[in-house]
Write an enzyme that holds these catalytic residues in place. Structure first.
Site, mmCIF file in Angstrom:
data_model
loop_
_atom_site.group_PDB
_atom_site.id
_atom_site.type_symbol
_atom_site.label_atom_id
_atom_site.label_comp_id
_atom_site.label_asym_id
_atom_site.label_seq_id
_atom_site.Cartn_x
_atom_site.Cartn_y
_atom_site.Cartn_z
ATOM 1 N N GLU A 1 0.663 -1.372 -0.134
ATOM 2 C CA GLU A 1 -0.103 0.365 0.020
ATOM 3 C C GLU A 1 0.734 1.038 0.079
ATOM 4 O O GLU A 1 0.394 2.245 -0.795
ATOM 5 C CB GLU A 1 -0.778 0.054 1.214
ATOM 6 C CG GLU A 1 -2.132 -0.982 1.081
ATOM 7 C CD GLU A 1 -3.283 -0.567 -0.034
ATOM 8 O OE1 GLU A 1 -2.938 0.524 -0.396
ATOM 9 O OE2 GLU A 1 -4.161 -1.437 -0.019
ATOM 10 N N ASP B 1 -6.553 7.963 -0.463
ATOM 11 C CA ASP B 1 -6.170 7.145 0.710
ATOM 12 C C ASP B 1 -5.133 7.714 1.381
ATOM 13 O O ASP B 1 -4.056 8.145 0.873
ATOM 14 C CB ASP B 1 -5.526 5.858 -0.126
ATOM 15 C CG ASP B 1 -6.832 4.950 -0.816
ATOM 16 O OD1 ASP B 1 -8.019 5.267 -0.318
ATOM 17 O OD2 ASP B 1 -6.606 4.365 -1.676
HETATM 18 C C1 LIG Z 1 -13.251 4.580 -4.119
HETATM 19 O O1 LIG Z 1 -12.139 4.071 -4.541
HETATM 20 C C2 LIG Z 1 -11.476 3.242 -3.521
HETATM 21 C C3 LIG Z 1 -9.930 2.741 -4.451
HETATM 22 O O2 LIG Z 1 -10.671 2.133 -5.485
HETATM 23 C C4 LIG Z 1 -12.091 2.362 -3.154
HETATM 24 O O3 LIG Z 1 -11.474 1.644 -1.925
HETATM 25 C C5 LIG Z 1 -13.278 3.055 -2.098
HETATM 26 O O4 LIG Z 1 -14.336 1.774 -1.809
HETATM 27 C C6 LIG Z 1 -14.206 3.879 -3.548
HETATM 28 N N1 LIG Z 1 -15.286 4.470 -2.730
HETATM 29 C C7 LIG Z 1 -16.320 4.609 -3.055
HETATM 30 C C8 LIG Z 1 -17.611 5.138 -2.113
HETATM 31 O O5 LIG Z 1 -16.847 3.982 -4.066
#
Ligand SMILES: *[C@@H]1O[C@H](CO)[C@@H](O)[C@H](O)[C@H]1NC(C)=O
Ligand SMILES: *[C@@H]1O[C@H](CO)[C@@H](O)[C@H](O)[C@H]1NC(C)=O
Ligand SMILES: *[C@@H]1O[C@H](CO)[C@@H](O)[C@H](O)[C@H]1NC(C)=O
Length: 150
Positions: free
Chosen positions: A53, A70
């Protein structure tokens, strides 16, 4: 006055700065924070997931295509787990996202402990699924001092 302000700013920046761990330092810290076996997740799995990560970099920060970000050594997502000031963030860890970038990893570890309690468990981390799941992970926990447990 100006000089004092400058000194204060420099100090604040130094405090806020992140840190990059070696694998061994980080693995030992996770061990000391009782992450080995937490919710059935082995130490090697935690070390492998954080390597892929963030490369053990507490300042790592990456924006996703869907607009969330992130944060930190575990790459914790702003949509669900921390507050980055955007509307409707769930902030389930009750923490500011920016705090996940500093050189204190204990709040990150506590948040990871919260995340892994959700039904997805460790599979919440894409890097774990792609790079660690089902692999031989012994190298990730090598050199860790298990004290009296072994
Ligand atoms: C947005 O993308 C991230 C990375 O792919 C993922 O972990 C996350 O769940 C997503 N969030 C939503 C609200 O879709
Ligand atoms: C750690 O991450 C920060 C933020 O992305 C970056 O500026 C820094 O160069 C990284 N450190 C290392 C050693 O890769
Ligand atoms: C936030 O939630 C409110 C109420 O559920 C909704 O009307 C609004 O569109 C949401 N905002 C964003 C940016 O998702």
């Amino acid at each position: 006055m100006k000089m004092q302000g400058l000194v204060l700013m420099v100090l604040l920046c130094a405090v806020a700065q992140g840190r990059v761990y070696t694998r061994c330092e980080w693995a030992q810290l996770l061990k000391d924070q009782k992450m080995d076996g937490f919710k059935g997740v082995s130490l090697a799995d935690w070390v492998c997931l954080t390597q892929h990560e963030s490369n053990y970099n507490t300042s790592a920060k990456n924006t996703n295509k869907n607009g969330s970000t992130d944060y930190g050594i575990f790459q914790i997502n702003s949509k669900y787990w921390c507050d980055d000031g955007k509307p409707n963030a769930t902030n389930a860890c009750g923490i500011k996202c920016a705090d996940l970038l500093d050189n204190n990893p204990l709040d990150d570890i506590n948040c990871a402990k919260r995340i892994v309690q959700d039904p997805n468990g460790i599979a919440a981390w894409v890097a774990w699924k792609c790079r660690c799941k089902g692999k031989d992970l012994t190298k990730y926990s090598k050199g860790v001092d298990y004290g009296l447990e072994q």
